[in-house]
Design a protein around this motif. Structure first.
Motif, PDB file in Angstrom:
ATOM      1  N   GLU A  26     -13.153  16.953 -32.910  1.00 32.46           N
ATOM      2  CA  GLU A  26     -13.159  15.781 -31.744  1.00 32.46           C
ATOM      3  C   GLU A  26     -13.714  16.131 -30.520  1.00 32.46           C
ATOM      4  O   GLU A  26     -13.323  17.386 -30.124  1.00 32.46           O
ATOM      5  N   ASN A  27     -14.492  15.682 -29.926  1.00 31.52           N
ATOM      6  CA  ASN A  27     -15.023  15.708 -28.553  1.00 31.52           C
ATOM      7  C   ASN A  27     -14.552  14.942 -27.610  1.00 31.52           C
ATOM      8  O   ASN A  27     -14.731  15.127 -26.473  1.00 31.52           O
ATOM      9  N   LEU A  28     -14.127  13.667 -28.181  1.00 30.17           N
ATOM     10  CA  LEU A  28     -13.463  12.480 -27.111  1.00 30.17           C
ATOM     11  C   LEU A  28     -12.579  12.163 -28.176  1.00 30.17           C
ATOM     12  O   LEU A  28     -12.849  11.433 -29.140  1.00 30.17           O
ATOM     13  N   CYS A  29     -11.277  11.906 -27.306  1.00 31.63           N
ATOM     14  CA  CYS A  29     -10.333  11.128 -27.917  1.00 31.63           C
ATOM     15  C   CYS A  29      -9.976   9.733 -27.148  1.00 31.63           C
ATOM     16  O   CYS A  29      -9.816  10.042 -25.710  1.00 31.63           O
ATOM     17  N   LEU A  30      -9.828   8.654 -27.643  1.00 31.92           N
ATOM     18  CA  LEU A  30      -9.479   7.414 -26.859  1.00 31.92           C
ATOM     19  C   LEU A  30      -8.192   6.921 -27.305  1.00 31.92           C
ATOM     20  O   LEU A  30      -7.944   6.745 -28.417  1.00 31.92           O
ATOM     21  N   ASP A  31      -7.493   6.799 -26.313  1.00 30.83           N
ATOM     22  CA  ASP A  31      -6.005   6.128 -26.480  1.00 30.83           C
ATOM     23  C   ASP A  31      -6.195   4.616 -26.215  1.00 30.83           C
ATOM     24  O   ASP A  31      -7.130   4.116 -25.849  1.00 30.83           O
ATOM     25  N   GLY A  32      -5.398   3.784 -27.149  1.00 38.34           N
ATOM     26  CA  GLY A  32      -5.132   2.329 -26.957  1.00 38.34           C
ATOM     27  C   GLY A  32      -6.342   1.632 -27.761  1.00 38.34           C
ATOM     28  O   GLY A  32      -6.607   0.624 -27.529  1.00 38.34           O
ATOM     29  N   PHE A  33      -6.863   2.434 -28.707  1.00 34.90           N
ATOM     30  CA  PHE A  33      -7.883   1.731 -29.503  1.00 34.90           C
ATOM     31  C   PHE A  33      -7.384   2.043 -31.230  1.00 34.90           C
ATOM     32  O   PHE A  33      -7.124   3.440 -31.566  1.00 34.90           O
ATOM     33  N   ARG A  34      -7.315   1.126 -31.940  1.00 34.90           N
ATOM     34  CA  ARG A  34      -7.412   1.498 -33.424  1.00 34.90           C
ATOM     35  C   ARG A  34      -8.644   1.782 -33.969  1.00 34.90           C
ATOM     36  O   ARG A  34      -9.938   1.316 -33.517  1.00 34.90           O
ATOM     37  N   TYR A  35      -8.649   2.452 -35.353  1.00 36.07           N
ATOM     38  CA  TYR A  35      -9.791   2.901 -35.757  1.00 36.07           C
ATOM     39  C   TYR A  35     -10.676   1.587 -36.025  1.00 36.07           C
ATOM     40  O   TYR A  35     -12.077   1.797 -35.965  1.00 36.07           O
ATOM     41  N   ASP A  36     -10.131   0.426 -36.466  1.00 39.45           N
ATOM     42  CA  ASP A  36     -10.774  -0.768 -36.769  1.00 39.45           C
ATOM     43  C   ASP A  36     -11.301  -1.360 -35.454  1.00 39.45           C
ATOM     44  O   ASP A  36     -11.883  -2.489 -35.707  1.00 39.45           O
ATOM     45  N   SER A  37     -11.046  -0.843 -34.481  1.00 38.71           N
ATOM     46  CA  SER A  37     -11.599  -1.603 -33.073  1.00 38.71           C
ATOM     47  C   SER A  37     -13.214  -1.187 -33.011  1.00 38.71           C
ATOM     48  O   SER A  37     -13.976  -1.993 -32.397  1.00 38.71           O
ATOM     49  N   PHE A  38     -13.625  -0.244 -33.695  1.00 41.38           N
ATOM     50  CA  PHE A  38     -15.208   0.038 -33.957  1.00 41.38           C
ATOM     51  C   PHE A  38     -15.680  -0.266 -35.176  1.00 41.38           C
ATOM     52  O   PHE A  38     -15.110  -0.244 -36.270  1.00 41.38           O
ATOM     53  N   GLN A  39     -17.147  -0.397 -35.397  1.00 43.08           N
ATOM     54  CA  GLN A  39     -17.802  -0.393 -36.496  1.00 43.08           C
ATOM     55  C   GLN A  39     -19.113   0.186 -36.157  1.00 43.08           C
ATOM     56  O   GLN A  39     -19.464   0.496 -35.069  1.00 43.08           O
ATOM     57  N   ILE A  40     -19.807   0.483 -37.096  1.00 43.77           N
ATOM     58  CA  ILE A  40     -21.254   1.049 -36.689  1.00 43.77           C
ATOM     59  C   ILE A  40     -21.915  -0.179 -36.137  1.00 43.77           C
ATOM     60  O   ILE A  40     -22.027  -1.344 -36.108  1.00 43.77           O
ATOM     61  N   GLY A  41     -22.644   0.509 -34.843  1.00 45.65           N
ATOM     62  CA  GLY A  41     -23.157  -0.283 -34.093  1.00 45.65           C
ATOM     63  C   GLY A  41     -22.221  -0.921 -32.681  1.00 45.65           C
ATOM     64  O   GLY A  41     -22.883  -1.507 -31.663  1.00 45.65           O
ATOM     65  N   SER A  42     -21.367  -0.761 -32.629  1.00 42.44           N
ATOM     66  CA  SER A  42     -20.018  -1.043 -31.752  1.00 42.44           C
ATOM     67  C   SER A  42     -20.584  -0.059 -30.491  1.00 42.44           C
ATOM     68  O   SER A  42     -21.021   1.149 -30.710  1.00 42.44           O
ATOM     69  N   ARG A  43     -20.426  -0.506 -29.315  1.00 42.78           N
ATOM     70  CA  ARG A  43     -20.626   0.048 -28.035  1.00 42.78           C
ATOM     71  C   ARG A  43     -19.457   0.094 -27.233  1.00 42.78           C
ATOM     72  O   ARG A  43     -18.675  -1.012 -27.128  1.00 42.78           O
ATOM     73  N   CYS A  44     -19.342   1.018 -26.454  1.00 46.03           N
ATOM     74  CA  CYS A  44     -18.261   1.208 -25.347  1.00 46.03           C
ATOM     75  C   CYS A  44     -18.663   1.777 -24.149  1.00 46.03           C
ATOM     76  O   CYS A  44     -19.653   2.398 -24.166  1.00 46.03           O
ATOM     77  N   CYS A  45     -18.111   1.287 -23.100  1.00 41.38           N
ATOM     78  CA  CYS A  45     -18.636   1.563 -21.644  1.00 41.38           C
ATOM     79  C   CYS A  45     -17.634   2.551 -21.121  1.00 41.38           C
ATOM     80  O   CYS A  45     -16.222   2.215 -21.420  1.00 41.38           O
ATOM     81  N   ILE A  46     -17.595   3.922 -20.591  1.00 41.89           N
ATOM     82  CA  ILE A  46     -16.859   4.876 -20.300  1.00 41.89           C
ATOM     83  C   ILE A  46     -16.800   5.129 -18.855  1.00 41.89           C
ATOM     84  O   ILE A  46     -17.919   5.254 -18.295  1.00 41.89           O
TER      85      ILE A  46
ATOM     86  N   LEU B 192      -7.285  14.016 -45.235  1.00 39.20           N
ATOM     87  CA  LEU B 192      -8.000  13.452 -44.076  1.00 39.20           C
ATOM     88  C   LEU B 192      -9.001  12.313 -44.835  1.00 39.20           C
ATOM     89  O   LEU B 192      -9.208  11.360 -43.986  1.00 39.20           O
ATOM     90  N   ASN B 193      -9.511  12.545 -45.855  1.00 38.09           N
ATOM     91  CA  ASN B 193     -10.265  11.435 -46.192  1.00 38.09           C
ATOM     92  C   ASN B 193      -9.555  10.177 -47.034  1.00 38.09           C
ATOM     93  O   ASN B 193     -10.281   9.379 -47.319  1.00 38.09           O
ATOM     94  N   GLN B 194      -8.215  10.291 -47.060  1.00 35.46           N
ATOM     95  CA  GLN B 194      -7.574   9.311 -48.047  1.00 35.46           C
ATOM     96  C   GLN B 194      -7.451   7.982 -47.124  1.00 35.46           C
ATOM     97  O   GLN B 194      -7.259   7.096 -47.757  1.00 35.46           O
ATOM     98  N   LYS B 195      -7.625   8.011 -45.875  1.00 34.53           N
ATOM     99  CA  LYS B 195      -7.208   6.739 -45.131  1.00 34.53           C
ATOM    100  C   LYS B 195      -8.414   6.492 -43.996  1.00 34.53           C
ATOM    101  O   LYS B 195      -8.334   7.685 -43.347  1.00 34.53           O
ATOM    102  N   ASP B 196      -8.803   5.594 -43.631  1.00 34.59           N
ATOM    103  CA  ASP B 196      -9.664   5.442 -42.529  1.00 34.59           C
ATOM    104  C   ASP B 196      -8.952   5.750 -41.374  1.00 34.59           C
ATOM    105  O   ASP B 196      -7.774   5.161 -41.265  1.00 34.59           O
ATOM    106  N   GLY B 197      -9.621   6.109 -40.486  1.00 33.51           N
ATOM    107  CA  GLY B 197      -9.155   6.594 -39.182  1.00 33.51           C
ATOM    108  C   GLY B 197      -8.611   8.021 -38.971  1.00 33.51           C
ATOM    109  O   GLY B 197      -8.224   8.321 -37.942  1.00 33.51           O
TER     110      GLY B 197
END
Length: 115
Positions: free
Chosen positions: A17-37, A83-88
């Motif tokens: 991992e290069n960047l870890c975000l607190d306060g977000f669930r894995y399903d907060s994102f999907q392919i094509g989602s964008r975030c501003c930091i 690691l592959n058994q569960k998304d996120g």
């Protein structure tokens, strides 16, 4: 994932991992989602989910010198399967879409907003 997983030796950065975000669930994102930091507006776009691979077998607690080659392979296989058994458990790959005002500089504590 570390505390109750049986893999308590995992340290920050071990899983690539290069960047870890607190306060977000894995399903907060999907392919094509964008975030501003941050204030400078760095924009990331999610490109694909991360799938565990054999590169993780290089971790010292997986590839112990005291283990036989057969034990190392078994431990590695079990770890990858875990690691592959569960998304996120691994996260997402993302690309930088816009470096923002400060050429891509972010800091711990910068605000992250979904777009």
């Amino acid at each position: 994932i570390c505390k109750n997983s049986g893999y308590g030796e995992i340290q920050d950065g071990d899983l690539g991992e290069n960047l870890c975000l607190d306060g977000f669930r894995y399903d907060s994102f999907q392919i094509g989602s964008r975030c501003c930091i941050g204030q400078d507006g760095i924009i990331l776009e999610i490109t694909e989910p991360i799938v565990a691979c054999a590169n993780l077998c290089k971790l010292q607690f997986i590839n112990r010198e005291s283990s036989s080659p057969k034990e190392r392979i078994q431990t590695c296989t079990e770890f990858i399967d875990f690691l592959n058994q569960k998304d996120g458990l691994r996260g997402w790959y993302a690309k930088v879409v816009d470096l923002g005002k400060d050429d891509g500089f972010i800091c711990v504590g910068d605000e992250v907003k979904l777009m």
